[in-house]
Design an enzyme around this catalytic site. Structure first.
Site, short mmCIF file in Angstrom:
data_model
loop_
_atom_site.label_atom_id
_atom_site.label_comp_id
_atom_site.label_asym_id
_atom_site.label_seq_id
_atom_site.Cartn_x
_atom_site.Cartn_y
_atom_site.Cartn_z
CB SER A 184 -0.93 -0.09 1.20
OG SER A 184 -1.95 0.81 1.11
CG ASP A 354 -6.76 -3.65 -2.95
OD1 ASP A 354 -7.30 -2.67 -2.40
OD2 ASP A 354 -5.59 -3.99 -2.72
CG HIS A 387 -5.72 -2.47 0.77
ND1 HIS A 387 -5.15 -2.11 -0.42
CD2 HIS A 387 -5.09 -1.75 1.71
CE1 HIS A 387 -4.22 -1.20 -0.21
NE2 HIS A 387 -4.16 -0.96 1.08
#
Ligand code: NAG
Ligand code: NAG
Ligand code: NAG
Length: 412
Positions: A184, A354, A387
């Site tokens: 991320s 995601d 995620h």
């Protein structure tokens, strides 16, 4: 929405929502929302590593601008083991977490499922970063973390100060180039640095999980609304200081957001990160005990700008005069991903579910890398992953981590 897009913000929401909505599978109580919880007192080594029989060192690294960062080193596998141990020099790997969380997120599953410990057991010398503002890196040589001056930075500084300080330290200690793993925001700061041709001389390869560079394709109403609100109102609501996700202001802010008819807060975790396929309920509980963590409000604004503007650029001071003052040009300079050296080994893994690292935004990122040398860019698409699955998924070892290890082996 884009990956990181707002992932920082996202995490905040996620965390709060998990606490608020037991539907997610957590045993947390609603009344936790807005309650300030103390971070764990034990360091990361003591609370999550040595108990499994691994060596672990707590180390402080000071950035050029005075932030004192806590990093952890797990020099070898359990009982001194690890494939390759003894036979050749152990290669350093740096794990860089995302926004609103810290290095603990690499250590929440069992040793057989957590990337940091899997790497150690495979003979790697594992280093875990904790960026400025997180609970173990809430220190500065002169600034007080309880004062706004401490929080005057965005991911520009995480890329330009934290990352180089940590990488230089590891490089100096090990005399070896480093393999990098980012999740991320940890991918964003690497891509930003590499695009300026920084750190490349000390980094051997990079594995980027849930890569975030563009954040324009918000797939959730929540993301869109949040980002808009964020740019416009956040500084008024929070001031340019600490953004404390467990604090009352954030909680109130979210309640307001959820009152918007376009935003479905019922399953906020899914609304924000996407529907994670493979999380363990106990791991999520452990996650909530140490996360989310603070970041700066200015960082959240910068992320929201990325969502809004659809380009990867430095922090926008909001008008040409201020930008001129800071950058010598009226608009914030962009980070041009296409400038990453074409022979630099990259592995990217992204998920079909995601909501932050949205596949459409990943496509834009990959388009920037279309001239990358064939064989130097490996891309993995995992249909069911969202995620959080990339760092906490119970299947992640088989699905991704084994591939990361092969990638490192190919590029050692
Ligand atoms: C924040 O840092 C910028 C430079 O990056 C400086 O111009 C500004 O005065 C600082 N603001 C505060 C409140 O310290
Ligand atoms: C989930 O976590 C618990 C507690 O750590 C563990 O006992 C269990 O085996 C885990 N489940 C899976 C599927 O990994
Ligand atoms: C980014 O870099 C590439 C290759 O160096 C160049 O062709 C392109 O024009 C640049 N894009 C921008 C927006 O500057």
């Amino acid at each position: 929405m884009g990956v990181c897009k707002f992932l920082g913000f996202l995490w905040v929401v996620v965390m709060l929502s998990i606490q608020q909505y037991p539907a997610f599978g957590s045993s947390r109580l609603t009344s936790d929302v807005g309650v300030v919880m103390n971070p764990p007192r034990l360091g990361i080594c003591a609370s999550a590593v040595t108990k499994y029989g691994y060596k672990c060192q707590e180390i402080d690294v000071t950035t050029e601008d005075g932030y004192i960062l806590s990093i952890q080193r797990i020099p070898e596998g359990r009982g001194g083991g690890g494939v390759g141990g003894g036979r050749r020099k152990r290669q350093p790997v740096l794990l860089q977490h995302g926004v609103l969380v810290d290095g603990m997120t690499w250590l929440l599953n069992s040793p057989e499922q957590s990337l940091a410990l899997i790497l150690a057991d495979h003979g790697y010398d594992v280093w875990i970063a904790n960026t400025r503002g997180t609970s173990f890196s809430r220190r500065h040589v002169s600034l007080d973390p309880d004062k706004p001056e401490f929080w005057n930075w965005t991911w520009d500084e995480i890329a330009a100060r934290d990352l180089p300080a940590v990488i230089a330290y590891i490089f100096q200690q090990t005399s070896q180039k480093i393999h990098y793993v980012g999740h991320s925001l940890g991918t964003l700061i690497a891509l930003a640095s590499f695009s300026e041709r920084k750190q490349i001389d000390k980094v051997k390869s990079a594995a980027l999980l849930s890569p975030i560079a563009y954040l324009s394709h918000m797939t959730t109403a929540l993301g869109v609304v949040a980002a808009k609100v964020f740019v416009g109102e956040i500084t008024i609501v929070f001031g340019l200081a600490e953004f404390y996700p467990k604090g009352e202001e954030v909680s109130r802010f979210l309640k307001g957001l959820c009152a918007d008819p376009k935003v479905d807060c019922y399953d906020l975790m899914s609304a924000i990160t996407g529907k994670n396929c493979c999380l363990n309920g106990s791991t999520v509980d452990a996650f909530l005990r140490s996360e989310p963590q603070s970041t700066s409000t200015k960082n959240m604004v910068h992320l929201a700008q990325t969502v809004r503007d659809g380009i990867l650029a430095k922090y926008d001071y909001g008008n040409p005069v201020f930008n001129l003052e800071h950058y010598g040009v009226p608009r914030p300079p962009i980070y041009n991903i296409s400038n990453i050296p074409k022979d630099f080994p990259l592995f990217m893994s992204y998920g079909g579910q995601d909501a932050l690292s949205d596949p459409k935004d990943v496509a834009t990122l990959l388009d920037d890398l279309k001239w990358h040398d064939e064989g130097k860019l490996s891309v993995q698409y995992i249909k069911d992953y969202a995620h959080a699955d990339f760092i906490m998924g119970v299947t992640a070892k088989d699905v991704i981590y084994d591939k990361i290890i092969s990638f490192f082996t190919r590029n050692q």
